[in-house]
Write an enzyme that holds these catalytic residues in place. Structure first.
Site, mmCIF file in Angstrom:
data_model
loop_
_atom_site.group_PDB
_atom_site.id
_atom_site.type_symbol
_atom_site.label_atom_id
_atom_site.label_comp_id
_atom_site.label_asym_id
_atom_site.label_seq_id
_atom_site.Cartn_x
_atom_site.Cartn_y
_atom_site.Cartn_z
ATOM 1 N N SER A 148 0.857 -1.190 0.000
ATOM 2 C CA SER A 148 0.000 0.000 0.000
ATOM 3 C C SER A 148 0.888 1.233 0.000
ATOM 4 O O SER A 148 2.045 1.183 0.427
ATOM 5 C CB SER A 148 -0.863 -0.009 1.266
ATOM 6 N N TYR A 161 -3.499 -1.654 9.851
ATOM 7 C CA TYR A 161 -3.362 -1.832 8.400
ATOM 8 C C TYR A 161 -1.957 -1.398 7.963
ATOM 9 O O TYR A 161 -1.258 -2.129 7.247
ATOM 10 C CB TYR A 161 -4.433 -1.000 7.697
HETATM 11 P P1 NAP Z 1 -11.675 -5.390 -1.933
HETATM 12 O O1 NAP Z 1 -12.331 -4.863 -3.144
HETATM 13 O O2 NAP Z 1 -12.342 -5.288 -0.601
HETATM 14 O O3 NAP Z 1 -11.258 -6.913 -2.212
HETATM 15 C C1 NAP Z 1 -10.624 -7.648 -1.202
HETATM 16 C C2 NAP Z 1 -10.430 -9.056 -1.683
HETATM 17 O O4 NAP Z 1 -9.769 -9.793 -0.635
HETATM 18 C C3 NAP Z 1 -11.746 -9.765 -1.978
HETATM 19 O O5 NAP Z 1 -11.543 -10.645 -3.061
HETATM 20 C C4 NAP Z 1 -11.973 -10.540 -0.679
HETATM 21 O O6 NAP Z 1 -12.718 -11.723 -0.862
HETATM 22 C C5 NAP Z 1 -10.555 -10.926 -0.316
HETATM 23 N N1 NAP Z 1 -10.388 -11.262 1.092
HETATM 24 C C6 NAP Z 1 -10.596 -10.479 2.166
HETATM 25 N N2 NAP Z 1 -10.318 -11.158 3.295
HETATM 26 C C7 NAP Z 1 -9.918 -12.391 2.916
HETATM 27 C C8 NAP Z 1 -9.499 -13.552 3.598
HETATM 28 N N3 NAP Z 1 -9.414 -13.601 4.938
HETATM 29 N N4 NAP Z 1 -9.157 -14.649 2.883
HETATM 30 C C9 NAP Z 1 -9.238 -14.632 1.514
HETATM 31 N N5 NAP Z 1 -9.642 -13.575 0.810
HETATM 32 C C10 NAP Z 1 -9.980 -12.465 1.505
HETATM 33 O O7 NAP Z 1 -10.249 -4.667 -1.704
HETATM 34 P P2 NAP Z 1 -9.197 -4.047 -2.728
HETATM 35 O O8 NAP Z 1 -9.291 -2.590 -2.604
HETATM 36 O O9 NAP Z 1 -9.286 -4.692 -4.034
HETATM 37 O O10 NAP Z 1 -7.848 -4.453 -1.993
HETATM 38 C C11 NAP Z 1 -7.061 -5.528 -2.421
HETATM 39 C C12 NAP Z 1 -5.670 -5.393 -1.804
HETATM 40 O O11 NAP Z 1 -5.100 -4.159 -2.220
HETATM 41 C C13 NAP Z 1 -5.678 -5.375 -0.284
HETATM 42 O O12 NAP Z 1 -4.544 -6.087 0.190
HETATM 43 C C14 NAP Z 1 -5.547 -3.917 0.046
HETATM 44 O O13 NAP Z 1 -4.922 -3.717 1.283
HETATM 45 C C15 NAP Z 1 -4.658 -3.455 -1.086
HETATM 46 N N6 NAP Z 1 -4.752 -2.015 -1.331
HETATM 47 C C16 NAP Z 1 -5.915 -1.444 -1.752
HETATM 48 C C17 NAP Z 1 -5.942 -0.072 -1.981
HETATM 49 C C18 NAP Z 1 -7.161 0.641 -2.457
HETATM 50 O O14 NAP Z 1 -7.140 1.884 -2.529
HETATM 51 N N7 NAP Z 1 -8.246 -0.048 -2.804
HETATM 52 C C19 NAP Z 1 -4.796 0.708 -1.765
HETATM 53 C C20 NAP Z 1 -3.645 0.082 -1.328
HETATM 54 C C21 NAP Z 1 -3.623 -1.269 -1.110
HETATM 55 P P3 NAP Z 1 -14.244 -11.971 -0.343
HETATM 56 O O15 NAP Z 1 -15.019 -11.873 -1.606
HETATM 57 O O16 NAP Z 1 -14.176 -13.326 0.259
HETATM 58 O O17 NAP Z 1 -14.567 -10.897 0.635
#
Ligand code: NAP
Length: 264
Positions: A148, A161
């Protein structure tokens, strides 16, 4: 295949994307499938997994799925075994599964801390280890961790986080050191502000939108698709001499500070 295309090719790879059912993971999974990889997506929720599989099938980029809550150690070994039994190998692991809860540091409960750490850091480590053992045996592979922008500079209100993502950067660098001699490259992508389910509520706030427009060097929020190119790059021969690195895919935020200095 033309030489230039070969350099960036991921065709024929077997790719496992944890957290591939939604958001960034899903876009990355689809990006690999579009380029000829055999992709397995995993998440903790059978419904979101099924929906993702059906939608990607419909758009002509089929993927397979494996149920795996990364906070459950037993499930991780089973899921990796399932992929190996089906496909015989894993060439690239993308550790995307992640969660967050925003609150003041002093209000963070032990349960909040465990919930975030168990998925974002412990889960990523367990999956890296399980797939790493397989990659060591076959003397090669790629692991990509999703960090991140918080690892460049932590934001207020997301203490566990930020800790989990700093841990992930440590894991990326430490694994790169140990596994390089096994032919395994480990790198991270650090997304900036990407519009997904995880952040939708935050970015529906007008003050936040104005702040982003005023401060984002590229002047917009990111989309999950913005993460595809660098993921493909890190999994391909184009990055063959890179390991232990974090690439910030953040619309320019980590390039420096914006400040309200008056300029002519
Ligand atoms: P998201 O849309 O909420 O998607 C999260 C994904 O992780 C979903 O597929 C969810 O699956 C899965 N997940 C959550 N908990 C889990 C668990 N215990 N075991 C297996 N799968 C799990 O989030 P996103 O924004 O795409 O984020 C994805 C990654 O990017 C994360 O690591 C986040 O920290 C990182 N990130 C995001 C941003 C941002 O701005 N969006 C910025 C920096 C970093 P389910 O369908 O089972 O819930």
């Amino acid at each position: 295949m033309a030489v230039a295309e070969e350099l960036f090719s991921v065709a024929g790879q077997v790719v496992l994307v944890s957290g591939g059912s939604r958001g960034i993971g899903r876009a990355i999974a689809e990006g690999f499938a579009q380029r000829g990889s055999r992709v397995f997506i995993s998440s903790r929720n059978p419904e979101t997994l099924q929906t993702a599989v059906a939608e990607m099938e419909e758009s002509g980029n089929p993927v397979e799925s494996v149920l795996c809550d990364v906070s459950e150690e037993d499930r991780i070994d089973e899921a990796v075994r399932q992929v190996l039994d089906t496909a015989g190998q894993i060439d690239t692991l993308v550790n995307v599964a992640g969660v967050n809860r925003r609150k003041r540091a002093e209000a963070v409960t032990t349960e909040d801390y465990d919930f975030i750490m168990d998925t974002n850091l412990r889960g990523a480590f367990l999956l890296s280890r399980a797939v790493g053992r397989h990659m060591i045996e076959r003397r090669g592979g790629v692991q990509i961790n999703i960090e991140s922008l918080n690892t460049w500079m932590p934001l207020k209100g997301v203490l566990p986080y930020a800790m989990s993502k700093f841990g992930m950067q440590g894991m990326t660098r430490a694994l790169a050191l140990e596994w390089g001699r096994h032919g395994i490259r480990v790198n991270s992508l650090a997304p900036g502000f990407i519009l997904t389910d995880l952040t939708r509520k935050l970015w529906s706030d007008e003050t936040m939108q104005e702040w982003n427009s005023a401060n984002a060097p590229l002047g917009r929020l990111g989309t999950p698709e913005d993460m595809v190119g660098t993921a493909i790059f890190l999994a391909s021969q184009a990055s063959a001499f890179m390991t232990g690195q974090t690439l910030y895919v953040d619309g320019g935020f980590s390039s420096g500070w914006s400040w309200p200095i008056p300029l002519d």
